[in-house]
Design an enzyme around this catalytic site. Structure first.
Site, PDB file in Angstrom:
ATOM      1  CE1 TYR A   1      -0.786   9.291   3.696  1.00 18.96           C
ATOM      2  CE2 TYR A   1       0.893   7.706   4.315  1.00 18.96           C
ATOM      3  CZ  TYR A   1       0.435   9.010   4.248  1.00 18.96           C
ATOM      4  OH  TYR A   1       1.223  10.030   4.735  1.00 18.96           O
TER       5      TYR A   1
ATOM      6  CE  LYS B   1       5.357   1.995   5.750  1.00 23.73           C
ATOM      7  NZ  LYS B   1       5.047   2.849   6.890  1.00 23.73           N
TER       8      LYS B   1
ATOM      9  CG  ASP C   1       3.140   2.838  -2.298  1.00 24.39           C
ATOM     10  OD1 ASP C   1       4.189   2.390  -1.796  1.00 24.39           O
ATOM     11  OD2 ASP C   1       2.502   3.793  -1.812  1.00 24.39           O
TER      12      ASP C   1
HETATM   13  N1  PLP Z   1       3.224   4.295   0.666  1.00 22.12           N
HETATM   14  C1  PLP Z   1       2.727   3.397   1.542  1.00 22.12           C
HETATM   15  C2  PLP Z   1       2.065   2.161   1.022  1.00 22.12           C
HETATM   16  C3  PLP Z   1       2.837   3.619   2.909  1.00 22.12           C
HETATM   17  O1  PLP Z   1       2.343   2.723   3.759  1.00 22.12           O
HETATM   18  C4  PLP Z   1       3.473   4.799   3.354  1.00 22.12           C
HETATM   19  C5  PLP Z   1       3.585   5.084   4.780  1.00 22.12           C
HETATM   20  O2  PLP Z   1       3.019   4.453   5.629  1.00 22.12           O
HETATM   21  C6  PLP Z   1       3.963   5.698   2.423  1.00 22.12           C
HETATM   22  C7  PLP Z   1       3.840   5.417   1.066  1.00 22.12           C
HETATM   23  C8  PLP Z   1       4.661   6.950   2.858  1.00 22.12           C
HETATM   24  O3  PLP Z   1       5.893   6.634   3.426  1.00 22.12           O
HETATM   25  P1  PLP Z   1       6.603   7.668   4.411  1.00 22.12           P
HETATM   26  O4  PLP Z   1       5.778   7.722   5.645  1.00 22.12           O
HETATM   27  O5  PLP Z   1       7.963   7.062   4.621  1.00 22.12           O
HETATM   28  O6  PLP Z   1       6.663   8.970   3.711  1.00 22.12           O
END
Ligand code: PLP
Length: 430
Positions: free
Chosen positions: A144, A267, A239
């Site tokens: 995700y 985060k 990511d």
């Molecule tokens: N990338 C990863 C690996 C994530 O775990 C998340 C959210 O859990 C995101 C992107 C998206 O981040 P946000 O919820 O701050 O938009």
């Protein structure tokens, strides 16, 4: 446990907010429960609206790695508030956090702050496409990367929890250039690059997957991504929104020694405030406006309160022994959970990487989204409800990771394992 207040608040919320929640992952739909409403949190513990106390393994979905209401973070936020809440103009704290990020994360020489992980991945992809002048993007099933249109293909987290492949509202044309392959599948990557490597702008991957539950990478898979992208002039994007400053101070790339071209963060670097970031070599990042012509902007980006919370958090993490201790805590928990399951004769797969871990109710070794989906979801739901009843707050979905913080003590872990022993034995009995 009495949850009258939480239930009443949820009833009110449902009339005003879709599903009663501002992010689907918070809903207890997949575990047949309504969510608890939080009153306050300190250290590793949270208190709900009915004054029930829980040991927290959600940590606001990752950011609270130094514990809730950490005094250093609260002080930093309180003191910056005396200067103002937001200026929409440059401040010294932006440089300080950018410097800390660049010092920590091997692939980052320059970094742009944004407001969420979604914004970070969306912007990194734009840069990858702009720099390479190519359109195709490769991702992996069950990963995700936020809810940007182009990335809502075979996604993990809430999308997986709902059991849907993508989302209505995303035009077929928009995802035409997104290809999704099985996680950890080296041959699939090699075949795709052999077929159309010259058209691939970038590959985006969670270097430790945390959104199909936690699934550790095969290091050779990450190496293959590095080699194939380099050979074909594509941009490799890690990511690390979840893994950055969690599986090591420098993220998964520092842990495994595999350095991508670009990195997305979020985060932890916001210390609980809304922050994301994307960065890479100066060569790549100089393409971003206003230095270059790839456009990306944000009214609140680099917000002083968020920068202060991030700096205070990273400052606490960048001390000797912190990650060793986080890892010891996570490993103790994994071992305890495995023993509890084995005593109850329940097959599980459990593993920790740094300060995150995963637990699946399956006999099958979990290496990708398909194998993650072999987990017994009904059993997970019963486990979730039992743990909550025994004062343990987990993410309400099998397809999420478990997070520990520096505030989790041996006593917290012992209590959690004791709760798991009780709950798991009741699962076999039922
Ligand atoms: N990338 C990863 C690996 C994530 O775990 C998340 C959210 O859990 C995101 C992107 C998206 O981040 P946000 O919820 O701050 O938009």
């Amino acid at each position: 446990m009495n949850r009258e207040q939480s239930t009443a608040l949820f009833e009110k919320a449902k009339n005003l907010i879709p599903g009663g929640v501002n992010s689907p992952v918070r809903s207890g739909k997949s575990v047949n429960m309504s969510p608890i409403f939080i009153e306050s949190a300190k250290g590793a513990e949270i208190i709900d609206a009915d004054h029930n106390r829980y040991i927290d393994y959600v940590g606001s979905w990752g950011p609270m790695i130094v514990g809730h209401s950490n005094p250093a973070v609260i002080n930093a936020v309180s003191s910056v508030l005396q200067r103002g809440v937001s200026f929409g103009a440059s401040i010294d704290l932006e440089i300080e956090l950018a410097g800390m990020v660049a010092d920590a994360v091997p692939s980052i020489e320059m970094v742009r702050m944004v407001n969420s992980g979604t914004e970070a991945t969306m912007s990194a992809l734009r840069v990858a496409r702009g720099v390479t002048q190519r359109d195709l993007v490769v991702k992996f099933d069950g990963c995700y990367h936020g809810h940007a249109d182009t990335l809502l293909v075979s996604a993990g987290s809430g999308v997986a929890t709902q059991g849907i492949p993508g989302s209505p509202g995303v035009p077929a044309d928009v995802i035409r250039n997104t290809l999704s392959l099985p996680y950890n599948d080296i041959t699939a990557v090699q075949n795709l690059f052999a077929e159309c490597g010259g058209k691939i702008a970038g590959v985006i991957v969670e270097p430790v997957a945390g959104n199909m539950g936690m699934v550790a990478p095969d290091v050779n898979f990450l190496k293959t991504l590095r080699e194939e992208t380099r050979q074909h002039g594509s941009i490799l994007i890690f990511d690390e929104v979840m893994t950055g400053f969690r599986v090591a101070y420098g993220g998964a790339q520092a842990r495994y020694g595999i350095i991508p071209d670009m990195t997305c963060l979020g985060k932890v670097i916001g210390g609980g405030m809304p922050v994301g970031a994307y960065g890479g070599s100066a060569d790549i990042m100089r393409h971003v406006a206003p230095e270059g012509d790839i456009y990306q902007a944000g009214t609140l980006s680099g917000n002083p309160v968020a920068m202060a919370a991030g700096i205070a958090t990273l400052d606490l993490l960048n001390r000797p022994g912190v990650y060793e201790s986080l890892e010891t805590t996570a490993n103790r928990l994994v071992e305890g959970l495995k023993n509890a399951a084995s005593a109850a004769d329940i097959p599980v797969q459990a593993q920790a990487v740094g300060a995150m871990l995963g637990l699946f109710f399956t006999e099958t070794s979990v290496t990708d989204f398909e194998t993650a989906k072999t987990s017994d979801l009904e059993r997970f739901a019963a486990y979730y409800r039992g743990m909550l009843e025994n004062g343990i707050y987990l993410a309400p979905s099998q397809f999420e990771a478990v997070f520990v913080s520096t505030a989790h003590t041996d006593d917290h872990i012992d209590k959690t394992v004791a709760a798991a022993e009780k709950v798991m034995s009741s699962l076999t009995a039922s």
